[in-house]
Design an enzyme around this catalytic site. Structure first.
Site, short mmCIF file in Angstrom:
data_model
loop_
_atom_site.label_atom_id
_atom_site.label_comp_id
_atom_site.label_asym_id
_atom_site.label_seq_id
_atom_site.Cartn_x
_atom_site.Cartn_y
_atom_site.Cartn_z
N GLN A 95 -9.06 16.58 -3.13
CA GLN A 95 -8.55 17.80 -3.74
C GLN A 95 -8.83 17.75 -5.24
OE1 GLN A 95 -6.40 15.95 -1.44
NE2 GLN A 95 -7.51 17.23 0.01
N ALA A 96 -9.65 18.67 -5.71
CA ALA A 96 -9.98 18.70 -7.14
C ALA A 96 -8.74 19.00 -7.96
CB ALA A 96 -11.06 19.74 -7.41
N GLY A 97 -8.65 18.38 -9.12
CA GLY A 97 -7.48 18.60 -9.98
C GLY A 97 -7.71 18.03 -11.36
N CYS A 147 -0.65 2.71 -10.72
CA CYS A 147 -1.57 1.88 -9.92
C CYS A 147 -3.04 2.13 -10.21
CB CYS A 147 -1.30 2.09 -8.43
SG CYS A 147 0.32 1.51 -7.90
N ARG A 152 3.54 7.62 -16.04
CA ARG A 152 2.55 6.69 -16.57
C ARG A 152 1.13 7.19 -16.31
NH1 ARG A 152 5.13 1.28 -14.00
NH2 ARG A 152 5.71 2.86 -12.45
N PHE A 172 0.85 -1.19 0.00
CA PHE A 172 0.00 0.00 0.00
C PHE A 172 0.88 1.24 0.00
CE2 PHE A 172 -2.43 -3.41 2.00
CZ PHE A 172 -3.60 -3.39 1.26
#
Length: 424
Positions: free
Chosen positions: A251-253, A260, A328, A152
């Site tokens: 958090q908007a983005g 992953c 990626r 994790f």
């Protein structure tokens, strides 16, 4: 106990070094000559804060070694961690070819009881397949146990996550392997979930998919906030303070990326389809994630008069998140490709990540010189601390598009920029 880690990429190298910290002797095995050569010299072949120093420490102490000698490595180690890649195939499913190849090699060369641990992110039921692949390759029957022990790790903070994990999940099917895994992790102080391999494998997919879902949820809300004139940060704060929801991943983005979330969410969706079920919420999350960079591009075009053709745009940030060189599935690259399709002139900068798509500059100042706009795509600390007045002085037009909502809008506006964030 001697530990073998097969696959010396991001997960494998981190796993090996953490067990060195716990006092174990570790061998890293890989077929990639370039990786092995670099690691033998104490050099990391990817960027992760603090990791190269830890590598050098255990390399010099003789706690970790690296090799391409498969047979010798398998025979000399008691616990074998499989940390090879499980890339997404064209059908969205996880491709287990590397896991299969490694499993067959283990079966071919093992000469006594081994515990084989799948650390790679794999579909539910893979532990059973690994056991069958190993057994079918054995020259004579030798007992073994396959354990699921997912990682994790967050890129950019892998050391902290590995040394002080929220939990350790161990999926076993025998008391012998359960005792060995307990001993292996005895120095870690966190909740340990002991379960079956299938449950362990599903926990990993369910966890990553839920986090991706939170990101897509706030990004979809940001589009509604945009038309309603509401600051999405206020929404994130208001709901994140509820302990049942939590502030992380709200958090908007520009959307999620990396090695992953995109791969794991799609693989989880395909697993459900294989068993006659649908994960429609996750399917919607994927759609939102794919649309988010397009939503931001529309805002850019609108602010620049309806088109980006022949406009010079400086993209700051190539990696999918700060403190990693991983590009990626990066929203930055998707945005760059769309800008090029619309005949924009694109310049880039990133502290560590690289691209051959467009010209890349060694400094932010060089990247923004002559630009009509800055587009912030990755939340690197150095971008938050930029000397904006100096950048404005060399730009053609003072537009700043903040795709991570990381800057103070009032401050940026006060410096004479035209600031545009995501619903802010």
């Amino acid at each position: 106990m001697n530990i073998l880690v097969i696959g010396t990429g991001y997960v494998g190298t981190t796993t090996g070094l953490i067990f060195c910290e716990m006092g174990y002797r570790v061998t890293g095995l890989d077929v990639d000559t370039r990786k092995i050569k670099a690691l033998k010299e104490g050099k990391l072949h990817f960027f992760e804060p603090g990791m190269e120093e830890l590598l050098m420490k255990h390399h010099q102490a003789g706690n970790i070694s690296f090799t391409k000698e498969t047979e010798k490595a398998i025979k000399e180690n008691d616990i074998i961690f499989i940390c090879v890649g499980t890339p997404m195939g064209e059908d969205g499913k996880a491709d287990l070819i590397y896991v299969k190849n490694v499993s067959e090699e283990i079966g071919r060369y093992m000469d006594d009881y081994k515990v084989i641990v799948t650390k790679s992110t794999v579909p539910v039921g893979t532990a059973e397949k690994v056991a069958k692949w190993i057994e079918s390759s054995q020259k004579k029957p030798i007992s073994l146990d396959v354990v699921s022990n997912p990682e994790f790790l967050r890129e950019g903070s892998a050391l902290k996550d590995a040394l002080t994990p929220d939990r350790i999940v161990i999926g076993t099917s025998s008391e012998q392997s359960r005792k060995i895994m307990r001993e292996l992790y005895k120095n870690f102080h966190c909740p340990v979930v002991e379960t079956t391999p299938k449950v362990s494998e599903m926990i990993k997919y369910a966890a990553n998919s839920f986090l991706a879902l939170k990101i897509s949820y706030i990004n979809e809300l940001s589009r509604l906030c945009d038309v309603l004139g509401i600051n999405v940060k206020d929404i994130s704060k208001g709901i994140g303070l509820d302990h049942r929801i939590g502030a992380h991943f709200l958090q908007a983005g520009l959307g999620y990326g990396g090695s992953c979330f995109p791969k794991d969410v799609n693989a989880f969706i395909q697993t459900a389809k294989q068993h006659g079920r649908s994960l429609s919420i996750l399917e919607s999350a994927v759609k939102v994630n794919e649309e988010q960079p397009v939503f931001f591009l529309d805002k850019i075009k609108q602010a620049l008069g309806g088109t980006v053709e022949n406009k010079t745009l400086a993209i700051l940030g190539l990696s999918f998140k700060a403190n990693t060189d991983d590009t990626r599935e990066s929203p930055s690259l998707l945005l760059i490709n769309k800008l090029l399709e619309e005949k924009a002139i694109v310049k880039t900068h990133d502290p560590v990540a690289k691209t051959d798509l467009v010209p890349q500059y060694p400094s932010v100042l060089e990247a923004v010189e002559g630009a009509d706009a800055i587009i912030l795509c990755t939340d690197w600390k150095e971008y938050k601390e930029m000397e904006l007045s100096a950048l404005k002085a060399v730009m053609k037009q003072p537009y700043l598009f903040d795709g991570r909502n990381m800057l103070d809008k009032k401050l940026v506006d006060s410096l004479g920029f035209h600031y545009v964030g995501i619903a802010i």
